[in-house]
Design a protein around this motif. Structure first.
Motif, PDB file in Angstrom:
ATOM      1  N   ASP A 192      48.194  31.429  34.513  1.00  0.00           N
ATOM      2  CA  ASP A 192      47.485  32.539  33.892  1.00  0.00           C
ATOM      3  C   ASP A 192      48.174  33.778  34.218  1.00  0.00           C
ATOM      4  O   ASP A 192      48.701  34.113  35.352  1.00  0.00           O
ATOM      5  CB  ASP A 192      46.093  32.784  34.481  1.00  0.00           C
ATOM      6  CG  ASP A 192      45.115  33.679  33.926  1.00  0.00           C
ATOM      7  OD1 ASP A 192      45.678  34.566  33.429  1.00  0.00           O
ATOM      8  OD2 ASP A 192      43.918  33.392  33.662  1.00  0.00           O
ATOM      9  N   ASN A 193      48.426  34.527  33.163  1.00  0.00           N
ATOM     10  CA  ASN A 193      49.071  35.914  33.332  1.00  0.00           C
ATOM     11  C   ASN A 193      48.847  36.818  34.584  1.00  0.00           C
ATOM     12  O   ASN A 193      49.434  37.620  35.119  1.00  0.00           O
ATOM     13  CB  ASN A 193      49.414  36.434  32.208  1.00  0.00           C
ATOM     14  CG  ASN A 193      50.583  35.875  31.410  1.00  0.00           C
ATOM     15  OD1 ASN A 193      51.496  35.217  31.707  1.00  0.00           O
ATOM     16  ND2 ASN A 193      50.818  36.519  30.060  1.00  0.00           N
ATOM     17  N   ARG A 194      47.507  36.806  34.432  1.00  0.00           N
ATOM     18  CA  ARG A 194      46.945  37.702  35.337  1.00  0.00           C
ATOM     19  C   ARG A 194      47.370  37.319  36.983  1.00  0.00           C
ATOM     20  O   ARG A 194      47.394  38.123  37.703  1.00  0.00           O
ATOM     21  CB  ARG A 194      45.182  37.604  35.467  1.00  0.00           C
ATOM     22  CG  ARG A 194      44.717  38.260  34.124  1.00  0.00           C
ATOM     23  CD  ARG A 194      43.344  38.123  33.912  1.00  0.00           C
ATOM     24  NE  ARG A 194      42.992  36.687  33.639  1.00  0.00           N
ATOM     25  CZ  ARG A 194      41.765  36.153  33.317  1.00  0.00           C
ATOM     26  NH1 ARG A 194      40.592  36.771  33.276  1.00  0.00           N
ATOM     27  NH2 ARG A 194      41.555  34.723  33.241  1.00  0.00           N
ATOM     28  N   ASP A 195      47.581  36.069  36.986  1.00  0.00           N
ATOM     29  CA  ASP A 195      47.864  35.753  38.351  1.00  0.00           C
ATOM     30  C   ASP A 195      49.334  35.959  38.534  1.00  0.00           C
ATOM     31  O   ASP A 195      49.736  36.280  39.899  1.00  0.00           O
ATOM     32  CB  ASP A 195      47.405  34.184  38.653  1.00  0.00           C
ATOM     33  CG  ASP A 195      46.189  33.856  38.834  1.00  0.00           C
ATOM     34  OD1 ASP A 195      45.592  34.668  39.596  1.00  0.00           O
ATOM     35  OD2 ASP A 195      45.640  32.882  38.313  1.00  0.00           O
ATOM     36  N   PHE A 196      50.253  35.633  37.643  1.00  0.00           N
ATOM     37  CA  PHE A 196      51.661  36.243  37.743  1.00  0.00           C
ATOM     38  C   PHE A 196      51.752  37.892  37.859  1.00  0.00           C
ATOM     39  O   PHE A 196      52.391  38.248  38.718  1.00  0.00           O
ATOM     40  CB  PHE A 196      52.195  35.792  36.447  1.00  0.00           C
ATOM     41  CG  PHE A 196      52.575  34.341  36.315  1.00  0.00           C
ATOM     42  CD1 PHE A 196      53.615  33.803  37.220  1.00  0.00           C
ATOM     43  CD2 PHE A 196      52.181  33.331  35.562  1.00  0.00           C
ATOM     44  CE1 PHE A 196      53.921  32.486  37.234  1.00  0.00           C
ATOM     45  CE2 PHE A 196      52.384  32.151  35.324  1.00  0.00           C
ATOM     46  CZ  PHE A 196      53.296  31.685  36.261  1.00  0.00           C
ATOM     47  N   VAL A 200      50.676  38.481  41.429  1.00  0.00           N
ATOM     48  CA  VAL A 200      51.888  38.255  42.476  1.00  0.00           C
ATOM     49  C   VAL A 200      52.930  39.306  42.410  1.00  0.00           C
ATOM     50  O   VAL A 200      53.487  39.541  43.445  1.00  0.00           O
ATOM     51  CB  VAL A 200      52.287  36.821  42.138  1.00  0.00           C
ATOM     52  CG1 VAL A 200      53.840  36.657  42.757  1.00  0.00           C
ATOM     53  CG2 VAL A 200      51.195  35.693  42.430  1.00  0.00           C
ATOM     54  N   ALA A 201      53.251  39.711  40.863  1.00  0.00           N
ATOM     55  CA  ALA A 201      54.387  40.676  40.864  1.00  0.00           C
ATOM     56  C   ALA A 201      54.072  41.776  41.635  1.00  0.00           C
ATOM     57  O   ALA A 201      54.869  42.554  42.271  1.00  0.00           O
ATOM     58  CB  ALA A 201      54.732  40.982  39.618  1.00  0.00           C
ATOM     59  N   ARG A 202      52.837  42.522  41.295  1.00  0.00           N
ATOM     60  CA  ARG A 202      52.504  43.514  41.943  1.00  0.00           C
ATOM     61  C   ARG A 202      51.982  43.651  43.384  1.00  0.00           C
ATOM     62  O   ARG A 202      52.356  44.690  44.168  1.00  0.00           O
ATOM     63  CB  ARG A 202      51.007  44.137  41.202  1.00  0.00           C
ATOM     64  CG  ARG A 202      51.265  44.858  39.865  1.00  0.00           C
ATOM     65  CD  ARG A 202      49.989  45.318  39.422  1.00  0.00           C
ATOM     66  NE  ARG A 202      49.606  46.534  39.989  1.00  0.00           N
ATOM     67  CZ  ARG A 202      48.492  46.759  40.605  1.00  0.00           C
ATOM     68  NH1 ARG A 202      47.431  46.178  40.573  1.00  0.00           N
ATOM     69  NH2 ARG A 202      48.369  48.200  41.100  1.00  0.00           N
ATOM     70  N   THR A 251      48.966  44.637  27.871  1.00  0.00           N
ATOM     71  CA  THR A 251      49.250  44.048  26.651  1.00  0.00           C
ATOM     72  C   THR A 251      49.907  42.485  27.109  1.00  0.00           C
ATOM     73  O   THR A 251      49.739  41.634  26.423  1.00  0.00           O
ATOM     74  CB  THR A 251      50.207  44.756  25.895  1.00  0.00           C
ATOM     75  OG1 THR A 251      51.294  45.232  26.833  1.00  0.00           O
ATOM     76  CG2 THR A 251      49.674  45.951  25.256  1.00  0.00           C
ATOM     77  N   ASP A 252      50.487  42.493  28.273  1.00  0.00           N
ATOM     78  CA  ASP A 252      51.125  41.253  28.745  1.00  0.00           C
ATOM     79  C   ASP A 252      49.885  40.280  29.299  1.00  0.00           C
ATOM     80  O   ASP A 252      50.448  39.088  29.761  1.00  0.00           O
ATOM     81  CB  ASP A 252      52.309  41.166  29.634  1.00  0.00           C
ATOM     82  CG  ASP A 252      51.947  42.063  30.865  1.00  0.00           C
ATOM     83  OD1 ASP A 252      50.668  42.463  31.053  1.00  0.00           O
ATOM     84  OD2 ASP A 252      52.706  42.060  31.691  1.00  0.00           O
ATOM     85  N   GLY A 253      48.760  40.677  29.326  1.00  0.00           N
ATOM     86  CA  GLY A 253      47.712  39.904  29.782  1.00  0.00           C
ATOM     87  C   GLY A 253      47.422  40.212  31.263  1.00  0.00           C
ATOM     88  O   GLY A 253      46.684  39.475  32.010  1.00  0.00           O
ATOM     89  N   THR A 254      48.365  40.724  31.767  1.00  0.00           N
ATOM     90  CA  THR A 254      48.085  41.109  33.250  1.00  0.00           C
ATOM     91  C   THR A 254      47.053  42.219  33.582  1.00  0.00           C
ATOM     92  O   THR A 254      46.900  43.003  32.628  1.00  0.00           O
ATOM     93  CB  THR A 254      49.389  41.598  34.060  1.00  0.00           C
ATOM     94  OG1 THR A 254      49.869  42.640  33.451  1.00  0.00           O
ATOM     95  CG2 THR A 254      50.658  40.477  33.809  1.00  0.00           C
ATOM     96  N   PHE A 255      46.427  41.984  34.772  1.00  0.00           N
ATOM     97  CA  PHE A 255      45.452  43.264  35.191  1.00  0.00           C
ATOM     98  C   PHE A 255      46.324  44.377  35.279  1.00  0.00           C
ATOM     99  O   PHE A 255      47.381  44.437  36.103  1.00  0.00           O
ATOM    100  CB  PHE A 255      44.907  42.938  36.292  1.00  0.00           C
ATOM    101  CG  PHE A 255      43.601  42.001  36.342  1.00  0.00           C
ATOM    102  CD1 PHE A 255      42.767  42.270  35.028  1.00  0.00           C
ATOM    103  CD2 PHE A 255      43.502  40.783  37.130  1.00  0.00           C
ATOM    104  CE1 PHE A 255      41.785  41.373  34.986  1.00  0.00           C
ATOM    105  CE2 PHE A 255      42.246  40.023  36.881  1.00  0.00           C
ATOM    106  CZ  PHE A 255      41.470  40.320  35.667  1.00  0.00           C
ATOM    107  N   THR A 300      43.769  34.579  50.098  1.00  0.00           N
ATOM    108  CA  THR A 300      44.455  33.329  49.407  1.00  0.00           C
ATOM    109  C   THR A 300      45.715  33.562  49.542  1.00  0.00           C
ATOM    110  O   THR A 300      46.373  34.556  49.198  1.00  0.00           O
ATOM    111  CB  THR A 300      43.846  33.376  47.817  1.00  0.00           C
ATOM    112  OG1 THR A 300      42.470  33.606  47.829  1.00  0.00           O
ATOM    113  CG2 THR A 300      44.596  32.112  47.213  1.00  0.00           C
ATOM    114  N   LYS A 301      46.376  32.604  49.994  1.00  0.00           N
ATOM    115  CA  LYS A 301      48.029  32.617  49.852  1.00  0.00           C
ATOM    116  C   LYS A 301      48.559  32.342  48.341  1.00  0.00           C
ATOM    117  O   LYS A 301      47.995  31.431  47.811  1.00  0.00           O
ATOM    118  CB  LYS A 301      48.393  31.317  51.007  1.00  0.00           C
ATOM    119  CG  LYS A 301      49.956  31.318  51.131  1.00  0.00           C
ATOM    120  CD  LYS A 301      50.200  31.001  52.533  1.00  0.00           C
ATOM    121  CE  LYS A 301      50.994  29.748  52.279  1.00  0.00           C
ATOM    122  NZ  LYS A 301      51.535  29.096  53.530  1.00  0.00           N
ATOM    123  N   THR A 302      49.426  33.220  48.177  1.00  0.00           N
ATOM    124  CA  THR A 302      49.948  33.018  46.585  1.00  0.00           C
ATOM    125  C   THR A 302      51.069  32.675  46.898  1.00  0.00           C
ATOM    126  O   THR A 302      52.066  33.565  47.613  1.00  0.00           O
ATOM    127  CB  THR A 302      49.570  34.207  45.908  1.00  0.00           C
ATOM    128  OG1 THR A 302      50.205  35.369  46.425  1.00  0.00           O
ATOM    129  CG2 THR A 302      48.152  34.462  45.755  1.00  0.00           C
TER     130      THR A 302
END
Lengths: 349, 593
Positions: free
Chosen positions: B34-38, B41-43, B540-544, B584-586
């Motif tokens: 899910d892009n929201r999880d990516f 992780v990035a943020r 727009t990329d699906g992330t929060f 949660t460990k990501t």
């Protein structure tokens, strides 16, 4: 209509205080705040050696006491002592103190001066070094100076040689290692060095030149200093006198252009409209030589403080140097600023 | 050593209090695409996001803390096949992004030093783990054995392809072998890590220059795919009069000569021009060649030098001066030999693109200084003409050239960058080639989510000062020019430095259905990281996107933890009366599709 302006000045030295007094004189209603990381009111740094010797009292060392900010030139100027600036946020016209207090400004003057320069090669031994760069330095070391018998001094800037004279007057034993680049940004030539050695020979019989510290060892009673050329000195205290480095860490990365100081134009304006810088933390552009330089000395700091204040209030005044353009260092003439004789290679940075 | 011996009394108390035991109960693990999880992780993990190779930095630092150096090395190796090398010479974008280095948080964690510790301190019995695929009977030629070529070759070999590397020089390693001085990167270590790559069955052919010993067409005919990873080899020129004078060196050639045992003439006074690692390497090498007065001269200010603080410090320590706001306008000479250099002063001017400043010459501000030699280290550009004039249009994202079956990796396609970017580029290129040859996507990056019971660290760790890297004294540096300057952390130093990592891979969340809005967590948070929010926009990329805050209670839809500001102190977890905060460990991991 009362002014809603709030002028914040970072630094409690001659540049900052003079800027504050000019601002107060020109704008009776504005809120003015001086913020300093030192806990001491405005004092004469050049008189610190006299204070160590006991020739002047702590009160005599002070230019302004706390009461001076209620009347006259400094009326209603708020002094925040012992407050460290964490960062500047120019987008929101705010400075943040290290306890996260946010102070808004309409105009900001940075006059944070300098701090004792620690040579990169000495960083591993920094905890063994003492400095005479501020009142708190002196308070930390004053009693130990009285008790100590042997001193090792390296570098040898103007304050260093003054300190050496003081130790000589106190009957202390001294060794001096002179660095030709201790007068940063100026380098001493061999001729200059020779004159200085001759002049200092009456103060100490132990002058080391063209050598460097290799390492410092701490022992129970003091230190052992080893030089590159194999000289070993046992000493009670080690003093570093290698000039000052601009105190601008809090300004780096906030959008202000910085280099060896905060870069300002000939009007002392930074690259951000309502922020000015002056004194030894500023690297000032001089159109006549088309270069940036740092100026030193109390009179220059005061003039720059005044120019900052006037320009912050809307004037367009070009900074000029005043006072002594040279100081006498044991018989050698060293330039204090960059306005004149710029083509004199021996004095050029 | 017993596990418990790792921990001080204070840490043991913390672990006992938080019921952290050596063994865990059944793990609750999920994998997400899910892009929201990516996006999360990035943020939330700025160091990993800044790393071009997306190295699992909190993961390996945690292993260093636990003194599991072998595991830490392997975690590095998943993203970067040269951990020991990069632990010494990485440009460290991760440290610039580290949350510990943000205002009010102190100083960045010594991530790179810890990476080096993984390689230095792993046990002698350590076994490298490689998940090998079945052979595919496909054969790939990789041109160039620099970081991009090695990373591409390694990943292709893992995927079951036969790989041959063609290297023009006598030794493998590219810029790492010929561009970086040995006092920063010992050659035995470099060769060891290269050996760990090629022993997967990769054939290494050195002394094979394309165009001289073999042509691109021949390689194409003999292989299923060809990768060009020859890096950037054409030096940028000063473009000023006097560039043909004797004793004017270009930085790359100068370093190549030094690294091959040569002693190029430098004289007593050396002027280096450039603001990157090569400029500093040249200056430090000049000191070792006997120069007494070495300066680095830059067009902008020190702030804009493309080197890290460690390099700045080491250069200063070795007596190298840096002069800023000047650029060369003429090389001076007599009888065809360099005698000095004319500079013109510059000022900074704002620009709209990073780094948002450019240097502008100040008219009539020229001045001259004397010099015995000048080294111009202005960077390099790729030289595609040497390989082929017919590469056609290049698709940088897909690593493709205009020729079917010819791929491009590393600096050759991106322009001059750094070793970690080249490694990352090599890995991406390997995936593209694998897809080209097999017709399918065989590997996929996902977010691994694992329920985690505790914060793993006490708040006291936040106040530990950065552990300074050990270095050799100046005498030793000058006695043997190849002596490695940094000597690495000792075991206890690495353990101590690892404590400083906030472990940003732990995601803190408040369950809005269980939360009673008592705001106890807000009261104890040392940062502005727990917020009353009224909306969570989706980009727009699906992330929060960033939370939309409110201070009006009637508008609050949730109290939420902003993991991009959180320093993982665990205070909120400790005070929550409803036990509604989860950890949660990501991790970003690669799995088979």
């Amino acid at each position: 209509m009362p002014s809603n302006d709030h002028y914040v000045i970072i630094g409690n030295g001659p540049a900052g205080n003079h800027a504050a007094s000019v601002l107060r004189n020109k704008d009776k209603d504005a809120k003015i705040t001086i913020i300093s990381d030192e806990c001491t009111p405005y004092y004469y740094k050049p008189k610190l050696t006299g204070f160590i010797q006991g020739k002047i009292s702590a009160r005599e060392l002070m230019v302004n006491g706390p009461d001076d900010y209620t009347n006259g030139y400094y009326k209603n100027i708020r002094i925040r002592l012992g407050q460290t600036i964490e960062r500047i946020d120019p987008d929101f016209n705010a400075v943040f103190l290290n306890h996260m207090e946010k102070i808004q400004y309409t105009g900001l003057i940075i006059a944070s001066g300098g701090q004792a320069r620690v040579l990169p090669s000495m960083i591993p031994y920094a905890e063994h070094l003492s400095f005479i760069a501020s009142y708190s330095d002196v308070m930390d070391i004053k009693d130990r100076i009285d008790k100590a018998e042997e001193f090792f001094i390296f570098g040898g800037d103007l304050v260093g040689f003054k300190f050496l004279r003081m130790l000589n007057a106190m009957g202390k034993k001294t060794s001096v290692l002179i660095y030709p680049n201790a007068f940063w940004p100026y380098n001493l030539t061999d001729d200059m060095l020779e004159k200085i050695i001759k002049s200092l020979s009456g103060l100490t019989s132990d002058i080391i030149v063209k050598d460097d510290i290799k390492k410092i060892e701490k022992n129970e009673s003091g230190f052992r200093v080893f030089t590159q050329k194999g000289v070993v000195k046992t000493t009670d205290l080690i003093f570093s006198f290698n000039g000052m480095a601009p105190n601008i860490d809090f300004a780096v990365g906030c959008g202000l252009d910085t280099d060896h100081g905060i870069l300002v134009d000939e009007y002392l304006k930074t690259n951000i409209d309502n922020i000015y810088a002056c004194g030894s933390c500023a690297q000032v552009y001089n159109p006549s030589i088309k270069s940036y330089c740092v100026s030193i000395g109390w009179p220059n700091a005061m003039v720059q403080g005044e120019v900052c204040a006037l320009n912050l209030l809307g004037e367009k005044k070009v900074v000029e140097s005043v006072g002594r353009k040279y100081f006498d260092l044991e018989g050698v003439r060293i330039k204090t600023t960059w306005w004149d004789d710029i083509n004199d290679d021996s004095l050029r940075m | 050593m017993k596990k418990n011996d790792l921990y001080s009394k204070e840490e043991k108390r913390f672990r006992d209090k938080n019921k952290i035991y050596a063994t865990q109960s059944v793990k609750q693990i999920a994998y997400s695409t899910d892009n929201r999880d990516f996006g999360q992780v990035a943020r939330s993990i700025p160091c990993q996001d800044a790393c071009p190779a997306k190295t699992n930095i909190p993961g390996y630092i945690r292993c260093v803390y636990e003194k599991r150096y072998g595991r830490a090395y392997e975690l590095n190796r998943v993203a970067n096949v040269l951990p020991g090398v990069l632990g010494r010479i990485c440009s460290r974008p991760c440290e610039s992004a580290c949350r510990h280095g943000e205002p009010e948080n102190g100083v960045s964690v010594g991530i790179c030093h810890l990476k080096r510790s993984c390689a230095d301190l792993k046990p002698a019995s350590h076994k490298i783990i490689e998940g090998l695929y079945s052979p595919t009977n496909k054969h790939v030629a990789v041109i160039g054995s620099g970081p991009a070529g090695l990373a591409t070759a390694h990943d292709l070999a893992i995927l079951g392809h036969k790989v041959t590397i063609y290297e023009a020089e006598d030794k493998p390693g590219g810029m790492m072998m010929y561009g970086i001085p040995e006092f920063r990167l010992p050659r035995d270590l470099l060769l060891l890590e290269i050996k760990n790559i090629v022993r997967l069955g990769i054939e290494m052919k050195t002394g094979q220059m394309i165009g001289r010993d073999i042509t691109l067409d021949e390689l194409k005919n003999d292989h299923d795919a060809v990768v060009i990873a020859t890096g950037c080899v054409s030096p940028r020129m000063l473009g000023v009069p006097g560039e043909d004078l004797v004793n004017l060196h270009n930085g790359l050639e100068f370093m190549r000569s030094v690294n091959q045992g040569g002693k190029p003439f430098v004289g007593k006074k050396v002027v280096v021009i450039g603001a990157g690692f090569t400029a500093v390497d040249c200056a430090r090498s000049a000191i070792r060649l006997g120069a007494a007065d070495v300066s680095i001269n830059i067009r902008k200010t020190i702030e804009y030098m493309r080197i890290d603080e460690t390099e700045k410090h080491e250069a200063q320590f070795e007596g190298i001066k840096t002069y800023s706001l000047i650029q060369p306008s003429k090389i001076m000479g007599e009888n065809g030999i360099v005698t000095g250099i004319e500079f013109i002063r510059t000022r900074l001017e704002k620009t709209q693109r990073p780094p948002y400043r450019k240097s502008v010459p100040i008219e009539n501000s020229q001045f001259v200084i004397k010099a015995n030699s000048v080294i111009a280290a202005l960077g390099q550009t790729p030289d595609s003409q040497v390989i082929s004039n017919e590469l056609g249009s290049i698709d940088k994202n897909e690593h493709k050239s205009g020729i079917d079956g010819v791929f491009l990796a590393g600096d050759f396609v991106t322009g001059s960058s750094d070793v970690i970017s080249a490694v990352a580029g090599g890995k991406k290129c390997a995936r593209a080639i694998d897809e080209y040859m097999t017709g399918e996507i065989r590997k996929q990056t996902v977010v691994r989510l694992e329920n985690h019971k505790t914060t793993d660290r006490p708040r006291a760790f936040d106040f530990i000062g950065k552990i300074v890297m050990n270095t050799v004294e100046m005498d030793a540096r000058l006695t043997d020019a190849d002596t490695e300057v940094e000597t690495g952390y000792k075991d206890d130093q690495a353990h101590e430095e690892a404590k400083r990592c906030y472990l940003c891979n732990l995601k803190y969340e408040i369950d809005p259905l269980a939360c009673i809005y008592c705001s106890a967590c807000i009261d104890v948070a040392p940062k502005d990281c727990i917020k009353m929010i009224k909306d969570v926009p989706v980009a727009t990329d699906g992330t929060f996107g960033p939370y939309v805050e409110t201070n009006q209670w009637n508008n609050v839809v949730s109290i939420a933890i902003d993991n991009a500001n959180c320093i993982r102190c665990g205070n909120c977890l400790a005070v929550c009366p409803m036990d509604c905060i989860s950890v949660t460990k990501t991790e970003l991991i690669e799995i088979d599709t």
